[in-house]
Design a protein around this motif. Sequence first.
Motif, PDB file in Angstrom:
ATOM      1  N   ALA A  12       0.796  -1.341  -0.033  1.00  0.00           N
ATOM      2  CA  ALA A  12       0.025  -0.058  -0.183  1.00  0.00           C
ATOM      3  C   ALA A  12       1.024   1.002  -0.088  1.00  0.00           C
ATOM      4  CB  ALA A  12      -0.879   0.134   1.204  1.00  0.00           C
ATOM      5  N   ARG A  13       0.646   2.116  -0.984  1.00  0.00           N
ATOM      6  CA  ARG A  13       1.737   3.393  -1.336  1.00  0.00           C
ATOM      7  C   ARG A  13       1.038   4.412  -0.606  1.00  0.00           C
ATOM      8  NH1 ARG A  13       1.589   4.067  -7.189  1.00  0.00           N
ATOM      9  NH2 ARG A  13       3.435   5.747  -6.776  1.00  0.00           N
ATOM     10  N   HIS A  14       1.762   5.495  -0.531  1.00  0.00           N
ATOM     11  CA  HIS A  14       1.408   6.896  -0.043  1.00  0.00           C
ATOM     12  C   HIS A  14       0.858   6.992   1.095  1.00  0.00           C
ATOM     13  CE1 HIS A  14       1.647   7.950  -4.628  1.00  0.00           C
ATOM     14  NE2 HIS A  14       2.794   7.696  -4.070  1.00  0.00           N
ATOM     15  N   ARG A  15       1.110   6.211   2.347  1.00  0.00           N
ATOM     16  CA  ARG A  15       0.731   6.371   3.430  1.00  0.00           C
ATOM     17  C   ARG A  15       1.433   7.391   4.238  1.00  0.00           C
ATOM     18  NH1 ARG A  15      -2.753   1.774   4.888  1.00  0.00           N
ATOM     19  NH2 ARG A  15      -2.011   1.865   6.927  1.00  0.00           N
ATOM     20  N   ILE A  16       0.525   7.935   5.030  1.00  0.00           N
ATOM     21  CA  ILE A  16       1.302   9.185   5.871  1.00  0.00           C
ATOM     22  C   ILE A  16       0.766   9.286   7.245  1.00  0.00           C
ATOM     23  CG2 ILE A  16       1.343  11.830   5.933  1.00  0.00           C
ATOM     24  CD1 ILE A  16       0.726  11.776   2.901  1.00  0.00           C
ATOM     25  N   GLY A  17       1.697   9.250   8.138  1.00  0.00           N
ATOM     26  CA  GLY A  17       1.524   9.635   9.681  1.00  0.00           C
ATOM     27  C   GLY A  17       0.790   8.223  10.164  1.00  0.00           C
ATOM     28  N   VAL A  18       0.757   7.182   9.680  1.00  0.00           N
ATOM     29  CA  VAL A  18       0.079   5.979  10.253  1.00  0.00           C
ATOM     30  C   VAL A  18       1.173   4.832  10.723  1.00  0.00           C
ATOM     31  CG1 VAL A  18      -2.291   6.696  10.030  1.00  0.00           C
ATOM     32  CG2 VAL A  18      -1.018   5.266   8.239  1.00  0.00           C
ATOM     33  N   ASP A  19       2.162   4.880   9.582  1.00  0.00           N
ATOM     34  CA  ASP A  19       3.043   3.632   9.734  1.00  0.00           C
ATOM     35  C   ASP A  19       4.438   3.977   9.720  1.00  0.00           C
ATOM     36  OD1 ASP A  19       0.901   1.419   9.211  1.00  0.00           O
ATOM     37  OD2 ASP A  19       0.673   2.491   7.295  1.00  0.00           O
ATOM     38  N   GLY A  20       4.835   4.977  10.533  1.00  0.00           N
ATOM     39  CA  GLY A  20       6.277   5.440  10.451  1.00  0.00           C
ATOM     40  C   GLY A  20       6.406   6.707  10.166  1.00  0.00           C
ATOM     41  N   LYS A  21       7.508   7.554   9.925  1.00  0.00           N
ATOM     42  CA  LYS A  21       7.886   8.593   9.570  1.00  0.00           C
ATOM     43  C   LYS A  21       7.595   8.966   7.972  1.00  0.00           C
ATOM     44  CE  LYS A  21      11.309   9.195  13.174  1.00  0.00           C
ATOM     45  NZ  LYS A  21      12.791   9.309  13.312  1.00  0.00           N
ATOM     46  N   GLY A  22       7.234  10.119   7.778  1.00  0.00           N
ATOM     47  CA  GLY A  22       7.262  10.838   6.282  1.00  0.00           C
ATOM     48  C   GLY A  22       5.927   9.879   5.495  1.00  0.00           C
ATOM     49  N   VAL A  23       6.353   9.810   4.281  1.00  0.00           N
ATOM     50  CA  VAL A  23       5.339   8.949   3.323  1.00  0.00           C
ATOM     51  C   VAL A  23       6.076   7.535   3.296  1.00  0.00           C
ATOM     52  CG1 VAL A  23       4.575   8.772   0.798  1.00  0.00           C
ATOM     53  CG2 VAL A  23       4.758  10.838   1.864  1.00  0.00           C
ATOM     54  N   THR A  78       7.501   0.410   5.535  1.00  0.00           N
ATOM     55  CA  THR A  78       7.123  -0.228   6.725  1.00  0.00           C
ATOM     56  C   THR A  78       6.578  -1.693   6.349  1.00  0.00           C
ATOM     57  OG1 THR A  78       6.329   1.962   7.644  1.00  0.00           O
ATOM     58  CG2 THR A  78       5.399  -0.281   8.590  1.00  0.00           C
ATOM     59  N   PHE A  79       7.208  -2.516   7.096  1.00  0.00           N
ATOM     60  CA  PHE A  79       6.952  -4.052   7.085  1.00  0.00           C
ATOM     61  C   PHE A  79       5.831  -4.307   8.065  1.00  0.00           C
ATOM     62  CE2 PHE A  79      11.166  -4.029   5.128  1.00  0.00           C
ATOM     63  CZ  PHE A  79      11.068  -4.364   3.925  1.00  0.00           C
ATOM     64  N   GLY A  80       4.895  -4.846   7.681  1.00  0.00           N
ATOM     65  CA  GLY A  80       3.764  -5.268   8.625  1.00  0.00           C
ATOM     66  C   GLY A  80       3.135  -6.604   8.439  1.00  0.00           C
ATOM     67  N   GLY A  81       2.133  -6.746   8.677  1.00  0.00           N
ATOM     68  CA  GLY A  81       1.590  -8.396   8.515  1.00  0.00           C
ATOM     69  C   GLY A  81       0.294  -8.473   9.048  1.00  0.00           C
ATOM     70  N   GLY A  82      -0.118  -9.831   9.777  1.00  0.00           N
ATOM     71  CA  GLY A  82       0.971 -10.779   9.954  1.00  0.00           C
ATOM     72  C   GLY A  82       2.080 -10.352  10.778  1.00  0.00           C
TER      73      GLY A  82
END
Length: 205
Positions: A12-23, A78-82
């Motif tokens: 998932a691209r262009h995530r801001i402010g929810v999975d770490g710093k920056g875009v 950001t690596f998530g999962g799982g």
Amino acid sequence: MEAVKRPFFAVARHRIGVDGKGVTTLCTFHGCPLRCKYCLNPQGLRPDTACKLYSPKELYDTVKIDELYFLATGGGVTFGGGEPLLNPDFIKEFRALCGSAWHLTAETSLNVPKDNVRSAAQSLDEFIVDIKDTNPEIYLSYTGRSNERVLSNLKLLLTLTGPDRITVRVPKIPNYNTDKDIAKSKALLAQMGIVNFNCFDYIIR
């Protein structure tokens, strides 16, 4: 020798402010050791989930389209999962490809072998740890697993990275913990050296 591939159920691209710093681009591994009652990503567990297999090079080639955004905002992947820390060798190879300019984060339960944590600490810039609850009975009831390994790994991670690279999520889970339980968890975690907390309510629909 053919590169090892791992299953991902989303990029998932262009995530801001929810999975770490920056875009950031969120890359979610399939597979998890926990069986949380209100799993936020149940597709990470189901055997029939549509996944795509990537080698580290294939994933890098897929996400590098957003490198300008990463560099301009201090973001990255950001690596998530799982559970991403089930795949420390993949993450290590990915770091070698992207270099040090990208900010690499893992959203993790830390319920993995110690060697996985040691390896990941050398490859990642930031850890977002979903602690659930520090009370062992609450944790077992909610996840189906013991949290002994989690707390031990968190202590180890603090020695490897220091507190500034760790954020601990302490959620309020309906029917499982209370505000009082959360306060106890935060107090214990603060004694361990945690300074960055993310507290929120699970919204169950």
